[in-house]
Design an enzyme around this catalytic site. Sequence first.
Site, PDB file in Angstrom:
ATOM      1  N   ASP C  66       0.850  -1.193   0.000  1.00 55.09           N
ATOM      2  CA  ASP C  66       0.000   0.000   0.000  1.00 55.09           C
ATOM      3  C   ASP C  66       0.889   1.247   0.000  1.00 55.09           C
ATOM      4  O   ASP C  66       2.106   1.156   0.136  1.00 55.09           O
ATOM      5  CB  ASP C  66      -0.996   0.016   1.170  1.00 55.09           C
ATOM      6  CG  ASP C  66      -0.328   0.049   2.536  1.00 55.09           C
ATOM      7  OD1 ASP C  66       0.858   0.408   2.638  1.00 55.09           O
ATOM      8  OD2 ASP C  66      -1.009  -0.270   3.514  1.00 55.09           O
ATOM      9  N   ASP C 132      -8.847  -1.055  14.334  1.00 57.84           N
ATOM     10  CA  ASP C 132     -10.163  -0.862  13.717  1.00 57.84           C
ATOM     11  C   ASP C 132     -10.491  -1.976  12.710  1.00 57.84           C
ATOM     12  O   ASP C 132     -11.504  -1.920  12.038  1.00 57.84           O
ATOM     13  CB  ASP C 132     -10.208   0.499  13.005  1.00 57.84           C
ATOM     14  CG  ASP C 132      -9.103   0.634  11.949  1.00 57.84           C
ATOM     15  OD1 ASP C 132      -8.293  -0.317  11.792  1.00 57.84           O
ATOM     16  OD2 ASP C 132      -9.046   1.683  11.281  1.00 57.84           O
ATOM     17  N   HIS C 134      -8.499  -2.838  10.116  1.00 63.07           N
ATOM     18  CA  HIS C 134      -7.974  -2.654   8.756  1.00 63.07           C
ATOM     19  C   HIS C 134      -6.853  -3.657   8.484  1.00 63.07           C
ATOM     20  O   HIS C 134      -6.185  -4.137   9.391  1.00 63.07           O
ATOM     21  CB  HIS C 134      -7.531  -1.198   8.512  1.00 63.07           C
ATOM     22  CG  HIS C 134      -6.215  -0.802   9.099  1.00 63.07           C
ATOM     23  ND1 HIS C 134      -6.103   0.025  10.195  1.00 63.07           N
ATOM     24  CD2 HIS C 134      -4.934  -1.083   8.718  1.00 63.07           C
ATOM     25  CE1 HIS C 134      -4.828   0.231  10.473  1.00 63.07           C
ATOM     26  NE2 HIS C 134      -4.090  -0.440   9.590  1.00 63.07           N
TER      27      HIS C 134
END
Lengths: 244, 244, 244, 244
Positions: C66, C132, C134
């Site tokens: 990413d 969270d 991710h």
Amino acid sequence: MKIIIEKDYEAMSQHTCHILLGHMSQAKRVNVCLTAGRTPKRMYDFLVESVKDKSYYRNVHYYSFDETPVFTPEGVRIKGDNQSQLEALFFKPANIAQSHSHFLSETNYETFPQEIELAGGLDLMLVGIGEDGHICANMPESTQFNQLVYAIKLTDEFPWNAEYQKSLNGNYSDYMYTLGAKSILKAKHLIMIANGEEKADILKQALEGPISEAIPASMIQLHPNLTVITDDKAGAKLTLTNLG
Amino acid sequence: MKIIIEKDYEAMSQHTCHILLGHMSQAKRVNVCLTAGRTPKRMYDFLVESVKDKSYYRNVHYYSFDETPVFTPEGVRIKGDNQSQLEALFFKPANIAQSHSHFLSETNYETFPQEIELAGGLDLMLVGIGEDGHICANMPESTQFNQLVYAIKLTDEFPWNAEYQKSLNGNYSDYMYTLGAKSILKAKHLIMIANGEEKADILKQALEGPISEAIPASMIQLHPNLTVITDDKAGAKLTLTNLG
Amino acid sequence: MKIIIEKDYEAMSQHTCHILLGHMSQAKRVNVCLTAGRTPKRMYDFLVESVKDKSYYRNVHYYSFDETPVFTPEGVRIKGDNQSQLEALFFKPANIAQSHSHFLSETNYETFPQEIELAGGLDLMLVGIGEDGHICANMPESTQFNQLVYAIKLTDEFPWNAEYQKSLNGNYSDYMYTLGAKSILKAKHLIMIANGEEKADILKQALEGPISEAIPASMIQLHPNLTVITDDKAGAKLTLTNLG
Amino acid sequence: MKIIIEKDYEAMSQHTCHILLGHMSQAKRVNVCLTAGRTPKRMYDFLVESVKDKSYYRNVHYYSFDETPVFTPEGVRIKGDNQSQLEALFFKPANIAQSHSHFLSETNYETFPQEIELAGGLDLMLVGIGEDGHICANMPESTQFNQLVYAIKLTDEFPWNAEYQKSLNGNYSDYMYTLGAKSILKAKHLIMIANGEEKADILKQALEGPISEAIPASMIQLHPNLTVITDDKAGAKLTLTNLG
């Protein structure tokens, strides 16, 4: 080793084509190394029909495994003998993109095994066998088993050289280039095809006899995933079962 | 071929252990074939520590690759020499379940290659090399390269037999059993370990010389995914780069 | 799924490093996709020590998964946040050649999955998990599961965006780029690492709860070869056995 | 994902058969998981012809993926619906040995995924798709994506149950058993077949829409090596290219 003896050349050619298509139909890059010569002719008829202009096979990359550059008496290079054959048999009629066609030659043979390696290796390699026991251009006593690739100087020390040079119609070759045993045994699936009664003896010797550089094709006994497909005649003398 | 020359026996043993753990840590059945002998001793110290009582390694199945049954002068069979060694080195201290321990023996050797095949093949095979060039129990001139498994009758035709029988303290062996080249080359990853200066010459010969049944270990040059790990002494004479 | 709960962060980091080395030690091209962030820090200490200047690992190619390009208030691009982190953690201290370093970015993200595919696919992918839920930069509700790669426009519709922009010290980002579920599930071996009690709840939810785009990391339950490695705290709430 | 739209049902059936034969022709154990139903009928005609009494396919093991036991009103179990279909379509006409036939049932479903795992995993899985989006016996809203296998209690909560029970001619079923997403995504090559215009909408939705348990077949978008083969009608609404 799996041995498939089909009832005739037609059936053997179709069966071989189906195995190729089975691999090629996966949804990932598939690297296929192909043989020229007489044996696969009919197989390519079927393969061309299945592959021509089919966008769903653009995941496939094709490789050759040997080459003999030919020169005119004046020393002008004529396109490699093997590439010319493969183009006529498959690449042109099937409209294979140049970017997916990888030919071994005198200029790239030293790095060709690495090029294959960097592309993830060969998923499938299709080979024939010569009546003298050659495989790819590993001729008897001209290569050993311990290199990835060979450049073979064509001299009259090799009993077959005179006849080979004669076949070139006034032209000549000085070197042959070929993947060696170390490269052939890296292919994830190795398929050997043979047809005609003139192949029956050598096939038996290569598959059932000792493993020896005198019969280069005998190396394939060591391949971990080998399929041999013959017509009824080439396979007629095999006594092997499929165990092992 | 990848060649890793570590600075000493300790480093070589740790590195080998890490490669084994890397494979074993996958989330699927993993079949590992292990060697006995002197070379892997320290490696097993590390492996036992990592594997003992760890339920997350219950996906791993272990195999042996050779056996020499030993008999008392009265003909009573004593537990196989190799199994006894492996149990002492690894299986007992690591508490490996019997259902995950697969030992080749005189009663199962003919079907052992098929048993491995039916379980999906060997993911990893760890082998040593003898000063005479033997690999597994493929002794020089006692086996060829063209079988999956061999039963070797122990006669005095073999120059090493007399000394071997003497080492058994009044007991004797009549046969040795071993996986052959065809099985060894099927392992998906082959790891050869060697340490000590007494292995330097044979290792060079096996890895850089011709492939020949006179040096059975030379067969590993043909393995498509071979890693050789040595200490500084055993690897001292290698000139190979890692290309190929 | 294999779950390995180590006794502390140090042991978890070492174990993860060993799994990476196990794959990298093969004798063929190996493609490894790496994560930045806090979790792998200690693992990279070990990895750098093992890999730095070792020519026998030149078969390994490294990929990132990413990127968030950062811009000054004047709109000048600063090097991608993820690339900078990975370079500091691993690529620079380990002296990895640029030709073996493949970073996803805003200029190549559309073809990056294909670049990976053409190189034979990822052999190993190492990922973390956010509190969270991710995974890579698949933030909750910002991506779905049905693309190979995503460009995520950073707007205040995402509750986490304001805080993220604040963390950039006066600079800003307009897009995040990340491999998506379809790419992550293609890696041949997926390794998730997590440490610290603040990860215990989300890890349990991701591994044992329903598979849902609201918890992007839950997708990994569908990976065919998944290994999860945690310290004692992050793994404390898992009740899963390793079956399945 | 690779999408192959053939010109008609005959061509689609032949092509599917060739892919199966390609895998089966390898020289190692190959595990194939097969679907019953209407779609593969013609494919089985071709497959039976190629496989019947061929000893060179004895390396292949066959698995089923779901079952619905049927009971008479008196509670006597009739042979499973799926096994009966598969036997009629393939196992009996092709003379497949019982030792190579592995049927999921109410007595083995809990350990069936592990049985597959211990045999090296599925090399090939052939599935169809229902007009309601079901895959194997993962009916809409009756299973989730997070198990290897499911036992589905057949109650009238499921809108399709009444009609299903009616189809059994006075007999009844109380449970359906099926491999779930976690098992389906483990197959090394997944092939989905579909024919007829009545499948065009659901196929488009499953392949191009969101991944959701409401359309169980949508899970296949996440498979790393998926080939979809259709006739001209079922594939008519697909707009996907083969990239990704």
